[in-house]
Write an enzyme that holds these catalytic residues in place. Sequence first.
Site, short mmCIF file in Angstrom:
data_model
loop_
_atom_site.label_atom_id
_atom_site.label_comp_id
_atom_site.label_asym_id
_atom_site.label_seq_id
_atom_site.Cartn_x
_atom_site.Cartn_y
_atom_site.Cartn_z
N HIS A 1 37.46 13.14 38.57
CA HIS A 1 37.32 14.58 38.39
C HIS A 1 37.08 15.30 39.71
O HIS A 1 37.60 16.40 39.93
CB HIS A 1 36.16 14.83 37.42
CG HIS A 1 35.92 16.28 37.12
ND1 HIS A 1 36.85 17.06 36.47
CD2 HIS A 1 34.86 17.08 37.37
CE1 HIS A 1 36.37 18.30 36.33
NE2 HIS A 1 35.17 18.33 36.86
N SER B 1 36.99 22.90 36.84
CA SER B 1 35.88 22.38 36.03
C SER B 1 35.19 23.56 35.31
O SER B 1 35.86 24.31 34.62
CB SER B 1 34.91 21.59 36.91
OG SER B 1 34.00 20.84 36.16
N ASP C 1 41.14 11.58 36.34
CA ASP C 1 39.97 12.27 35.78
C ASP C 1 39.64 11.70 34.40
O ASP C 1 40.42 11.83 33.46
CB ASP C 1 40.28 13.77 35.67
CG ASP C 1 39.06 14.62 35.34
OD1 ASP C 1 38.05 14.06 34.86
OD2 ASP C 1 39.13 15.85 35.54
#
Length: 402
Positions: A363, A168, A333
């Site tokens: 995610h 991320s 995701d």
Amino acid sequence: MNRTTAPALPLPPASGGRREGDPPGRRRWVTIEDPLPLESGARLPGVRLAYETWGQRAADGSNAVLVLHALTGNSHVAGPAGPGHPAPGWWDALVGPGRALDTDRWFVVAPNVLGGCQGSTGPSSPGPDGAPWGSRFPYLTVRDQVAAEAALADALSVERWAAVIGGSMGGMRALEWAVGRPERTGSLLVLAAPAAASAEQIAWGSVQIDAIRSDPGWRGGDYHHAPPGGGPHRGLGQARRIAHITYRSEPELAVRFGREPQPGEEPGRGGRYQVESYLDHHAGKLVRRFDAGSYVALTGAMNGHDVGRGRGGVERALRRAELPALVAGVDSDRLYPLSQQRQLAELLPGCDGLRIVESPYGHDGFLIETDQVASLVRELLPTVPSAPPAVSPPSLPHQELP
């Protein structure tokens, strides 16, 4: 029936970030002596980075691995909860003797990002005059954050990381290491991150920023001396609710909650659905452990993420990263979809194809599916030459501050 009345909690603090005088836990600190030049042209003085380490550094630093956290993460990758660490390590299953990041072999380093609120310089930390930076804190980019991490590497006498690993927001920084400093990046693992933030991702981030700034408790960013309950906790909580929806998948929410009301509550009479209670729970947790100013600063940096900016575009920039690389995405995701990781896998010279983490959790799968992530780490690290025997690190120029 209306909303169930929960036991009253103390009012949230103006900032949930770490305060001077809190237990340090496993953290150590490095102070960057010279003001840090920023992409904006500004210079940030007095930068401190909090960091944690596991394992022992080889004499030449060649066994050092950099692990980079996501938006609301911190340096506590591994280890139990305790003083200074309200929660266990966020990737605890990956770090330790015999684990994917084997601390009998690797020297693992995890900093709290510049702009964060868990020990590193950010909006809630003291500025040059001793008052919180607040509204005076400058705009940061991912490249600025990596510049600070490069200074940390210098302080630890690490000329080149054996691997840089992140998911991320941490994946954005890992990419920036590989593109901007390929000579200092031995190998790369990027999880659930893009080469550049998309219009939709900027939109999601912007509404979260606006939720915080619209809270009267924001006070223009100068709220850190407000009494409990007087900070922008409502706006921060709303930002977290919005974000958390994007972190999970629709099928998971459907199976887990469906349309069920929260026990003891009736949505038609002011009560909540179970999914609303779930979002409220995560909002309530975040406002007691995170700083709204850091959330704004870090989300702004993520919105600005673009490895191709000023480098002739994404494709040309990624071609600079001539090093072993693994790229993985989470199949469910919806925030950073697989198409973005597929682009990275196709353009990074040292990557031989996209890896897919299978997960119903969206995610957040990059944090939850630790067995699959561990397999990726093990796949990456054999591409790195065997590290020489580790020794106790020399005296390093860091400060252990309360």
